[in-house]
Design an enzyme around this catalytic site. Structure first.
Site, PDB file in Angstrom:
ATOM      1  N   GLY A  95       0.760  -1.340  -0.026  1.00  0.00           N
ATOM      2  CA  GLY A  95      -0.098   0.058  -0.084  1.00  0.00           C
ATOM      3  C   GLY A  95       0.784   1.460  -0.064  1.00  0.00           C
ATOM      4  N   HIS A 109       4.075   1.172  -8.118  1.00  0.00           N
ATOM      5  CA  HIS A 109       2.974   0.321  -7.961  1.00  0.00           C
ATOM      6  C   HIS A 109       2.170   0.389  -9.213  1.00  0.00           C
ATOM      7  CE1 HIS A 109       3.941   1.354  -3.315  1.00  0.00           C
ATOM      8  NE2 HIS A 109       4.246   0.286  -3.738  1.00  0.00           N
TER       9      HIS A 109
HETATM   10  P1  AMP Z   1       5.838  -2.453  -1.515  1.00  0.00           P
HETATM   11  O1  AMP Z   1       4.728  -1.918  -1.521  1.00  0.00           O
HETATM   12  O2  AMP Z   1       7.028  -1.578  -1.466  1.00  0.00           O
HETATM   13  O3  AMP Z   1       6.187  -4.033  -1.071  1.00  0.00           O
HETATM   14  O4  AMP Z   1       6.293  -2.745  -3.195  1.00  0.00           O
HETATM   15  C1  AMP Z   1       5.196  -3.697  -4.059  1.00  0.00           C
HETATM   16  C2  AMP Z   1       5.662  -3.760  -5.134  1.00  0.00           C
HETATM   17  O5  AMP Z   1       5.986  -2.686  -6.195  1.00  0.00           O
HETATM   18  C3  AMP Z   1       6.955  -4.788  -5.445  1.00  0.00           C
HETATM   19  O6  AMP Z   1       6.912  -5.446  -6.450  1.00  0.00           O
HETATM   20  C4  AMP Z   1       8.201  -3.647  -5.392  1.00  0.00           C
HETATM   21  O7  AMP Z   1       9.018  -4.027  -6.156  1.00  0.00           O
HETATM   22  C5  AMP Z   1       7.192  -2.643  -6.504  1.00  0.00           C
HETATM   23  N1  AMP Z   1       7.905  -1.055  -6.550  1.00  0.00           N
HETATM   24  C6  AMP Z   1       8.220  -0.517  -5.300  1.00  0.00           C
HETATM   25  N2  AMP Z   1       8.652   0.642  -5.923  1.00  0.00           N
HETATM   26  C7  AMP Z   1       8.868   0.617  -7.201  1.00  0.00           C
HETATM   27  C8  AMP Z   1       9.479   1.451  -8.224  1.00  0.00           C
HETATM   28  N3  AMP Z   1       9.936   2.658  -7.753  1.00  0.00           N
HETATM   29  N4  AMP Z   1       9.422   1.156  -9.421  1.00  0.00           N
HETATM   30  C9  AMP Z   1       8.795  -0.265  -9.673  1.00  0.00           C
HETATM   31  N5  AMP Z   1       8.164  -1.151  -8.984  1.00  0.00           N
HETATM   32  C10 AMP Z   1       8.159  -0.656  -7.479  1.00  0.00           C
END
Ligand code: AMP
Length: 278
Positions: free
Chosen positions: A28, A34
Protein backbone atom coordinates in the site's frame (compact mmCIF):
# COMPACT_ATOMS: atom_id res chain seq x y z
CA UNK A 1 -13.89 -2.77 -8.09
CA UNK A 2 -14.45 -5.00 -5.06
CA UNK A 3 -12.51 -4.94 -1.84
CA UNK A 4 -12.15 -8.26 -0.04
CA UNK A 5 -10.72 -8.69 3.46
CA UNK A 6 -11.03 -12.43 4.14
CA UNK A 7 -9.20 -15.44 2.71
CA UNK A 8 -12.55 -17.23 2.34
CA UNK A 9 -13.97 -14.29 0.39
CA UNK A 10 -10.88 -14.11 -1.81
CA UNK A 11 -11.02 -17.84 -2.49
CA UNK A 12 -14.67 -17.60 -3.58
CA UNK A 13 -13.98 -14.58 -5.80
CA UNK A 14 -11.02 -16.36 -7.38
CA UNK A 15 -13.12 -19.45 -8.08
CA UNK A 16 -15.61 -17.22 -9.90
CA UNK A 17 -12.97 -15.41 -11.99
CA UNK A 18 -12.78 -16.40 -15.65
CA UNK A 19 -9.82 -16.00 -18.00
CA UNK A 20 -6.35 -15.05 -16.85
CA UNK A 21 -5.74 -13.65 -13.40
CA UNK A 22 -2.98 -11.14 -12.66
CA UNK A 23 -1.79 -10.38 -9.13
CA UNK A 24 0.10 -7.31 -7.91
CA UNK A 25 1.23 -7.74 -4.29
CA UNK A 26 1.89 -4.46 -2.43
CA UNK A 27 2.12 -2.99 1.05
CA UNK A 28 0.00 0.00 0.00
CA UNK A 29 0.73 3.74 0.15
CA UNK A 30 0.80 3.43 -3.60
CA UNK A 31 2.94 5.45 -6.01
CA UNK A 32 3.68 5.36 -9.74
CA UNK A 33 5.99 2.35 -9.26
CA UNK A 34 3.10 0.27 -7.94
CA UNK A 35 0.74 1.64 -10.57
CA UNK A 36 3.13 0.62 -13.37
CA UNK A 37 2.76 -2.97 -12.13
CA UNK A 38 -1.04 -2.65 -12.08
CA UNK A 39 -1.01 -1.30 -15.66
CA UNK A 40 1.15 -4.19 -16.81
CA UNK A 41 -1.23 -6.70 -15.20
CA UNK A 42 -4.24 -4.83 -16.64
CA UNK A 43 -2.77 -5.02 -20.15
CA UNK A 44 -2.07 -8.75 -19.93
CA UNK A 45 -4.86 -10.25 -17.81
CA UNK A 46 -8.64 -10.53 -17.72
CA UNK A 47 -8.90 -10.10 -13.96
CA UNK A 48 -6.53 -7.87 -11.99
CA UNK A 49 -6.16 -8.44 -8.27
CA UNK A 50 -4.06 -6.08 -6.16
CA UNK A 51 -3.20 -7.03 -2.60
CA UNK A 52 -2.47 -4.45 0.06
CA UNK A 53 -0.92 -6.04 3.11
CA UNK A 54 1.73 -4.59 5.41
CA UNK A 55 3.27 -7.93 6.21
CA UNK A 56 4.46 -7.99 9.85
CA UNK A 57 6.54 -11.11 9.19
CA UNK A 58 8.96 -9.30 6.87
CA UNK A 59 9.82 -6.50 9.33
CA UNK A 60 12.60 -6.89 11.89
CA UNK A 61 12.14 -5.98 15.56
CA UNK A 62 13.73 -2.54 15.19
CA UNK A 63 12.22 -1.73 11.80
CA UNK A 64 9.39 0.58 10.76
CA UNK A 65 6.33 -1.73 10.92
CA UNK A 66 4.59 0.52 13.46
CA UNK A 67 5.03 3.70 11.43
CA UNK A 68 4.82 2.28 7.91
CA UNK A 69 2.77 4.86 5.92
CA UNK A 70 -0.82 3.98 5.09
CA UNK A 71 -3.60 5.72 3.13
CA UNK A 72 -6.29 3.22 2.29
CA UNK A 73 -8.74 5.68 0.79
CA UNK A 74 -6.20 7.16 -1.59
CA UNK A 75 -4.92 3.70 -2.57
CA UNK A 76 -8.43 2.53 -3.43
CA UNK A 77 -9.13 5.66 -5.51
CA UNK A 78 -5.87 5.14 -7.46
CA UNK A 79 -6.64 1.45 -8.06
CA UNK A 80 -10.17 2.26 -9.22
CA UNK A 81 -8.68 4.69 -11.76
CA UNK A 82 -6.33 1.95 -13.03
CA UNK A 83 -9.20 -0.46 -13.52
CA UNK A 84 -8.26 -3.04 -10.89
CA UNK A 85 -11.03 -5.60 -10.37
CA UNK A 86 -10.34 -6.76 -6.83
CA UNK A 87 -8.35 -5.28 -3.95
CA UNK A 88 -7.46 -7.94 -1.39
CA UNK A 89 -6.66 -6.24 1.91
CA UNK A 90 -6.71 -8.83 4.68
CA UNK A 91 -5.96 -8.07 8.33
CA UNK A 92 -2.89 -9.92 9.71
CA UNK A 93 -4.97 -12.62 11.44
CA UNK A 94 -6.43 -13.65 8.06
CA UNK A 95 -2.98 -14.18 6.59
CA UNK A 96 -1.54 -15.68 9.78
CA UNK A 97 -4.44 -17.42 11.57
CA UNK A 98 -3.83 -18.71 15.11
CA UNK A 99 -1.48 -21.69 14.95
CA UNK A 100 -0.10 -20.72 11.52
CA UNK A 101 3.26 -22.44 11.07
CA UNK A 102 3.79 -22.90 7.35
CA UNK A 103 6.95 -20.84 6.83
CA UNK A 104 8.81 -20.78 3.55
CA UNK A 105 12.54 -20.31 3.94
CA UNK A 106 14.94 -20.31 1.00
CA UNK A 107 18.68 -20.87 1.30
CA UNK A 108 21.65 -19.88 -0.81
CA UNK A 109 23.07 -16.51 -1.87
CA UNK A 110 19.81 -15.40 -3.50
CA UNK A 111 18.11 -15.31 -0.10
CA UNK A 112 21.00 -15.17 2.37
CA UNK A 113 23.22 -12.33 1.07
CA UNK A 114 22.56 -8.57 0.96
CA UNK A 115 19.03 -7.92 2.25
CA UNK A 116 19.00 -11.43 3.71
CA UNK A 117 22.11 -10.64 5.72
CA UNK A 118 21.12 -7.13 6.79
CA UNK A 119 17.48 -7.92 7.52
CA UNK A 120 17.47 -11.37 9.15
CA UNK A 121 14.11 -13.09 8.66
CA UNK A 122 13.02 -10.59 5.98
CA UNK A 123 12.90 -13.00 3.07
CA UNK A 124 11.33 -15.71 5.21
CA UNK A 125 8.48 -13.22 5.77
CA UNK A 126 8.36 -12.23 2.10
CA UNK A 127 8.48 -15.80 0.77
CA UNK A 128 5.85 -16.98 3.24
CA UNK A 129 3.36 -14.22 2.46
CA UNK A 130 3.89 -14.48 -1.30
CA UNK A 131 3.47 -18.27 -1.20
CA UNK A 132 0.27 -17.80 0.78
CA UNK A 133 -1.02 -15.12 -1.63
CA UNK A 134 -0.19 -17.35 -4.59
CA UNK A 135 -2.10 -20.26 -3.05
CA UNK A 136 -5.19 -18.16 -2.29
CA UNK A 137 -5.24 -16.03 -5.47
CA UNK A 138 -3.82 -18.68 -7.84
CA UNK A 139 -2.65 -16.04 -10.36
CA UNK A 140 -1.46 -16.87 -13.87
CA UNK A 141 0.83 -13.84 -13.74
CA UNK A 142 2.28 -11.89 -10.82
CA UNK A 143 3.97 -8.52 -11.28
CA UNK A 144 6.91 -7.31 -9.18
CA UNK A 145 9.29 -4.36 -9.45
CA UNK A 146 13.01 -4.58 -10.22
CA UNK A 147 13.28 -1.94 -7.46
CA UNK A 148 13.40 -4.95 -5.11
CA UNK A 149 15.72 -6.92 -7.38
CA UNK A 150 16.68 -9.51 -4.79
CA UNK A 151 13.06 -10.03 -3.73
CA UNK A 152 12.13 -10.65 -7.37
CA UNK A 153 14.80 -13.34 -7.60
CA UNK A 154 13.70 -14.88 -4.30
CA UNK A 155 10.14 -15.10 -5.63
CA UNK A 156 11.27 -16.65 -8.91
CA UNK A 157 13.18 -19.30 -6.93
CA UNK A 158 10.21 -19.86 -4.65
CA UNK A 159 7.80 -20.48 -7.52
CA UNK A 160 10.27 -22.89 -9.06
CA UNK A 161 10.95 -24.73 -5.79
CA UNK A 162 7.26 -25.00 -4.89
CA UNK A 163 6.36 -25.97 -8.46
CA UNK A 164 3.86 -23.14 -8.86
CA UNK A 165 2.75 -22.37 -12.40
CA UNK A 166 2.70 -18.59 -12.04
CA UNK A 167 4.50 -16.37 -14.51
CA UNK A 168 6.59 -13.98 -12.37
CA UNK A 169 7.09 -10.74 -14.27
CA UNK A 170 9.73 -8.16 -13.29
CA UNK A 171 9.10 -4.54 -14.29
CA UNK A 172 11.50 -1.57 -14.49
CA UNK A 173 12.19 0.80 -11.60
CA UNK A 174 10.04 3.94 -11.74
CA UNK A 175 11.95 7.06 -10.65
CA UNK A 176 11.17 10.63 -9.70
CA UNK A 177 12.24 13.16 -12.36
CA UNK A 178 15.50 13.77 -10.44
CA UNK A 179 16.37 10.07 -10.33
CA UNK A 180 15.23 9.02 -6.84
CA UNK A 181 13.63 5.57 -7.04
CA UNK A 182 10.01 5.82 -5.96
CA UNK A 183 9.34 4.21 -2.59
CA UNK A 184 6.59 4.41 0.01
CA UNK A 185 9.41 5.13 2.47
CA UNK A 186 10.47 8.34 0.68
CA UNK A 187 7.86 10.22 2.78
CA UNK A 188 10.15 9.67 5.78
CA UNK A 189 12.87 11.83 4.20
CA UNK A 190 13.47 15.39 5.38
CA UNK A 191 14.26 17.95 2.61
CA UNK A 192 17.96 17.59 3.46
CA UNK A 193 17.69 13.79 3.53
CA UNK A 194 15.90 13.74 0.21
CA UNK A 195 18.77 15.72 -1.36
CA UNK A 196 21.31 13.29 0.09
CA UNK A 197 19.23 10.30 -1.05
CA UNK A 198 19.90 11.33 -4.64
CA UNK A 199 23.43 10.01 -4.14
CA UNK A 200 22.08 6.47 -4.66
CA UNK A 201 20.82 7.05 -8.20
CA UNK A 202 23.91 9.21 -8.90
CA UNK A 203 26.16 6.32 -7.84
CA UNK A 204 24.26 3.96 -10.14
CA UNK A 205 24.47 6.35 -13.10
CA UNK A 206 28.20 6.80 -12.54
CA UNK A 207 28.71 3.02 -12.49
CA UNK A 208 26.72 2.63 -15.71
CA UNK A 209 28.98 5.26 -17.30
CA UNK A 210 32.15 3.51 -16.12
CA UNK A 211 30.99 0.15 -17.46
CA UNK A 212 29.94 1.70 -20.78
CA UNK A 213 33.48 3.12 -21.02
CA UNK A 214 34.94 -0.36 -20.57
CA UNK A 215 35.50 -0.73 -16.81
CA UNK A 216 35.21 -4.42 -15.90
CA UNK A 217 36.85 -4.51 -12.46
CA UNK A 218 33.96 -4.87 -10.00
CA UNK A 219 36.02 -3.52 -7.09
CA UNK A 220 36.51 -0.22 -8.96
CA UNK A 221 32.74 0.02 -9.47
CA UNK A 222 32.08 -0.70 -5.79
CA UNK A 223 34.72 1.85 -4.77
CA UNK A 224 33.24 4.55 -7.00
CA UNK A 225 29.73 3.97 -5.61
CA UNK A 226 31.00 3.96 -2.02
CA UNK A 227 32.77 7.28 -2.58
CA UNK A 228 29.59 8.89 -3.93
CA UNK A 229 27.50 7.66 -0.99
CA UNK A 230 30.08 8.61 1.65
CA UNK A 231 30.50 12.10 0.13
CA UNK A 232 26.74 12.61 0.54
CA UNK A 233 26.91 11.61 4.20
CA UNK A 234 24.82 8.51 3.65
CA UNK A 235 25.39 5.38 5.78
CA UNK A 236 26.21 2.29 3.73
CA UNK A 237 24.64 -1.10 4.45
CA UNK A 238 26.12 -2.67 1.33
CA UNK A 239 27.43 -1.91 -2.13
CA UNK A 240 27.43 -5.05 -4.24
CA UNK A 241 28.26 -5.98 -7.79
CA UNK A 242 26.61 -9.36 -8.20
CA UNK A 243 25.78 -11.79 -10.98
CA UNK A 244 22.31 -10.93 -12.21
CA UNK A 245 20.98 -14.48 -11.84
CA UNK A 246 22.77 -15.93 -8.82
CA UNK A 247 23.49 -12.71 -6.87
CA UNK A 248 26.99 -13.99 -6.13
CA UNK A 249 29.58 -11.23 -5.72
CA UNK A 250 31.66 -10.65 -8.86
CA UNK A 251 35.29 -9.67 -9.16
CA UNK A 252 35.00 -9.11 -12.91
CA UNK A 253 31.97 -7.91 -14.81
CA UNK A 254 32.11 -10.66 -17.39
CA UNK A 255 28.37 -11.38 -17.43
CA UNK A 256 25.15 -9.43 -16.82
CA UNK A 257 25.47 -7.95 -13.33
CA UNK A 258 23.52 -5.88 -10.84
CA UNK A 259 24.92 -3.03 -8.82
CA UNK A 260 22.88 -3.17 -5.61
CA UNK A 261 22.91 -0.45 -2.96
CA UNK A 262 21.40 -0.28 0.51
CA UNK A 263 21.97 2.89 2.48
CA UNK A 264 20.66 4.83 5.45
CA UNK A 265 19.69 8.46 5.20
CA UNK A 266 19.09 9.39 8.82
CA UNK A 267 16.64 6.76 10.09
CA UNK A 268 15.40 5.92 6.58
CA UNK A 269 16.75 2.84 4.86
CA UNK A 270 16.76 3.00 1.06
CA UNK A 271 17.65 0.44 -1.60
CA UNK A 272 18.28 0.91 -5.29
CA UNK A 273 19.97 -1.00 -8.10
CA UNK A 274 20.80 -1.03 -11.78
CA UNK A 275 21.83 -3.58 -14.36
CA UNK A 276 25.42 -3.44 -15.58
CA UNK A 277 25.75 -5.13 -18.93
CA UNK A 278 29.32 -5.81 -20.05
P1 AMP B 1 6.01 -2.54 -1.69
O1 AMP B 1 4.64 -1.93 -1.52
O2 AMP B 1 7.11 -1.58 -1.38
O3 AMP B 1 6.14 -3.87 -1.01
O4 AMP B 1 6.17 -2.82 -3.23
C1 AMP B 1 5.23 -3.61 -3.94
C2 AMP B 1 5.74 -3.89 -5.32
O5 AMP B 1 5.99 -2.66 -6.00
C3 AMP B 1 7.07 -4.65 -5.32
O6 AMP B 1 7.06 -5.59 -6.36
C4 AMP B 1 8.08 -3.56 -5.58
O7 AMP B 1 9.26 -4.01 -6.20
C5 AMP B 1 7.30 -2.66 -6.51
N1 AMP B 1 7.86 -1.32 -6.50
C6 AMP B 1 8.11 -0.53 -5.43
N2 AMP B 1 8.70 0.62 -5.80
C7 AMP B 1 8.85 0.55 -7.15
C8 AMP B 1 9.41 1.43 -8.14
N3 AMP B 1 9.95 2.60 -7.81
N4 AMP B 1 9.40 1.02 -9.43
C9 AMP B 1 8.88 -0.19 -9.77
N5 AMP B 1 8.33 -1.04 -8.90
C10 AMP B 1 8.32 -0.69 -7.59
Amino acid sequence: MRTITTVAGMTTARDAATGTVGLVPTMGFLHEGHLSLVRSARAACDTVIVSIFVNPAQFGQDEDLGRYPRDEERDLALLRDEGADIVFMPPPEEVYPPGFDDWVELRGPIAERLEGEHRPGHFRGVATVVARLFRVVRPHRACFGEKDAQQLRVIRRLTRDLGLSVDVVGLPIVREPDGLAMSSRNVYLTPDGRARALSLSRALAEAERLVSEGERDASNIRESARRTLVAAGVGIDYVSVAGEETLEELETIDRPALLLLAARVGATRLIDNTMLAP
